[in-house]
Design a protein around this motif. Sequence first.
Motif, PDB file in Angstrom:
ATOM      1  N   ILE A  50       0.863  -1.176   0.000  1.00  7.47           N
ATOM      2  CA  ILE A  50       0.000   0.000   0.000  1.00  7.47           C
ATOM      3  C   ILE A  50       0.903   1.230   0.000  1.00  7.47           C
ATOM      4  O   ILE A  50       1.771   1.372   0.866  1.00  7.47           O
ATOM      5  CB  ILE A  50      -0.913   0.015   1.235  1.00  7.47           C
ATOM      6  N   LEU A  51       0.711   2.110  -0.983  1.00 10.88           N
ATOM      7  CA  LEU A  51       1.557   3.299  -1.103  1.00 10.88           C
ATOM      8  C   LEU A  51       0.892   4.484  -0.403  1.00 10.88           C
ATOM      9  O   LEU A  51      -0.244   4.848  -0.723  1.00 10.88           O
ATOM     10  CB  LEU A  51       1.803   3.626  -2.573  1.00 10.88           C
ATOM     11  N   LEU A  58       7.697   2.657 -10.182  1.00  6.10           N
ATOM     12  CA  LEU A  58       8.468   2.115 -11.301  1.00  6.10           C
ATOM     13  C   LEU A  58       8.888   0.667 -11.059  1.00  6.10           C
ATOM     14  O   LEU A  58       9.054  -0.108 -12.008  1.00  6.10           O
ATOM     15  CB  LEU A  58       9.726   2.966 -11.539  1.00  6.10           C
ATOM     16  N   THR A  59       9.049   0.307  -9.799  1.00 10.45           N
ATOM     17  CA  THR A  59       9.617  -1.007  -9.494  1.00 10.45           C
ATOM     18  C   THR A  59       8.686  -1.929  -8.732  1.00 10.45           C
ATOM     19  O   THR A  59       8.844  -3.146  -8.785  1.00 10.45           O
ATOM     20  CB  THR A  59      10.912  -0.845  -8.676  1.00 10.45           C
ATOM     21  N   ASP A  60       7.708  -1.383  -8.009  1.00 10.83           N
ATOM     22  CA  ASP A  60       6.845  -2.215  -7.166  1.00 10.83           C
ATOM     23  C   ASP A  60       5.401  -2.175  -7.640  1.00 10.83           C
ATOM     24  O   ASP A  60       4.950  -1.198  -8.253  1.00 10.83           O
ATOM     25  CB  ASP A  60       6.906  -1.753  -5.705  1.00 10.83           C
ATOM     26  N   ASP A  61       4.664  -3.247  -7.338  1.00 11.82           N
ATOM     27  CA  ASP A  61       3.231  -3.309  -7.611  1.00 11.82           C
ATOM     28  C   ASP A  61       2.477  -3.004  -6.319  1.00 11.82           C
ATOM     29  O   ASP A  61       2.829  -3.512  -5.249  1.00 11.82           O
ATOM     30  CB  ASP A  61       2.835  -4.702  -8.116  1.00 11.82           C
ATOM     31  N   PHE A  62       1.434  -2.195  -6.432  1.00  6.40           N
ATOM     32  CA  PHE A  62       0.683  -1.778  -5.249  1.00  6.40           C
ATOM     33  C   PHE A  62      -0.793  -2.124  -5.400  1.00  6.40           C
ATOM     34  O   PHE A  62      -1.359  -2.065  -6.501  1.00  6.40           O
ATOM     35  CB  PHE A  62       0.837  -0.272  -5.023  1.00  6.40           C
ATOM     36  N   ASP A  87      -4.212   1.157 -13.579  1.00  5.02           N
ATOM     37  CA  ASP A  87      -5.344   0.457 -12.971  1.00  5.02           C
ATOM     38  C   ASP A  87      -5.255   0.377 -11.444  1.00  5.02           C
ATOM     39  O   ASP A  87      -6.135  -0.207 -10.806  1.00  5.02           O
ATOM     40  CB  ASP A  87      -5.458  -0.967 -13.539  1.00  5.02           C
ATOM     41  N   ILE A  88      -4.217   0.962 -10.854  1.00  5.31           N
ATOM     42  CA  ILE A  88      -4.104   0.927  -9.391  1.00  5.31           C
ATOM     43  C   ILE A  88      -5.115   1.907  -8.794  1.00  5.31           C
ATOM     44  O   ILE A  88      -5.144   3.083  -9.167  1.00  5.31           O
ATOM     45  CB  ILE A  88      -2.691   1.316  -8.931  1.00  5.31           C
ATOM     46  N   PRO A  89      -5.956   1.450  -7.865  1.00  7.61           N
ATOM     47  CA  PRO A  89      -6.939   2.360  -7.242  1.00  7.61           C
ATOM     48  C   PRO A  89      -6.239   3.464  -6.457  1.00  7.61           C
ATOM     49  O   PRO A  89      -5.254   3.222  -5.764  1.00  7.61           O
ATOM     50  CB  PRO A  89      -7.728   1.439  -6.305  1.00  7.61           C
ATOM     51  N   ILE A  90      -6.766   4.679  -6.584  1.00  4.19           N
ATOM     52  CA  ILE A  90      -6.226   5.836  -5.863  1.00  4.19           C
ATOM     53  C   ILE A  90      -7.309   6.393  -4.948  1.00  4.19           C
ATOM     54  O   ILE A  90      -8.417   6.681  -5.393  1.00  4.19           O
ATOM     55  CB  ILE A  90      -5.752   6.940  -6.830  1.00  4.19           C
ATOM     56  N   VAL A 130      -7.392  -4.136  -1.091  1.00  2.74           N
ATOM     57  CA  VAL A 130      -6.352  -5.125  -0.837  1.00  2.74           C
ATOM     58  C   VAL A 130      -6.879  -6.520  -1.159  1.00  2.74           C
ATOM     59  O   VAL A 130      -6.192  -7.331  -1.798  1.00  2.74           O
ATOM     60  CB  VAL A 130      -5.880  -5.060   0.629  1.00  2.74           C
ATOM     61  N   GLU A 131      -8.114  -6.794  -0.751  1.00  2.00           N
ATOM     62  CA  GLU A 131      -8.693  -8.112  -1.014  1.00  2.00           C
ATOM     63  C   GLU A 131      -8.880  -8.345  -2.511  1.00  2.00           C
ATOM     64  O   GLU A 131      -8.605  -9.436  -3.018  1.00  2.00           O
ATOM     65  CB  GLU A 131     -10.028  -8.243  -0.282  1.00  2.00           C
TER      66      GLU A 131
END
Length: 225
Positions: free
Chosen positions: A7-8, A45-49, A78-81, A123-124
Amino acid sequence: MVQKAKILLVDDRPENLLALEAILSALDQTLVRASSGEEALKALLTDDFAVILLDVQMPGMDGFETAAHIKRRERTRDIPIIFLTAINHGPHHTFRGYAAGAVDYISKPFDPWVLRAKVSVFVELYMKNCQLREQAALLRLQLEGGQGAAVDAKEPAGLLAELSARLAAVEEQAEALSKQLDESADAAAVATAAHLERKLTGLRRALDALEPGAGSGASTVPSQN
């Protein structure tokens, strides 16, 4: 061992990041700090969240501009913000947040329980998507196999049965999650869950087509991107 979701947390104020960590620590996931929009983009750039909590008011690159960069990248779009803001300029300001690609917009001070519940949903969903990708990768590996040692004739059927059982478990969990989201009336989360269910349906069709007697025309697995 199940890998934890990341989680960012993006905020220019250390005390706000500390507060977010205290609220979200109960989820037992990996929390990654970023003190600016530029630092957040570097981390992406390097991690998936699984989800990004993004402060709107930041010096330099603000939350809206940061979100625009995130949504332009194929890897991260597509990462939720979830936008977090200490100010409220009315409906126009909120609309700007959603227009920038946010799935939610929360004003400070926020209810810790509500924030934790919202983050836990994404997260789920992320974990379910990871499970789906693993099942698809295993299926592709079987389809692309056949090289090297001879494979026992019973093994493909056994593997299909195992895949089908694992997929059924994920389908059951996704269905339960969808029912839970229907009750919460969170439109963004419901849409994300529906997207996951469509992926599951595609994978189920591919598995069914591989069953003996189903014909040989379904040897291509649908893309799970």
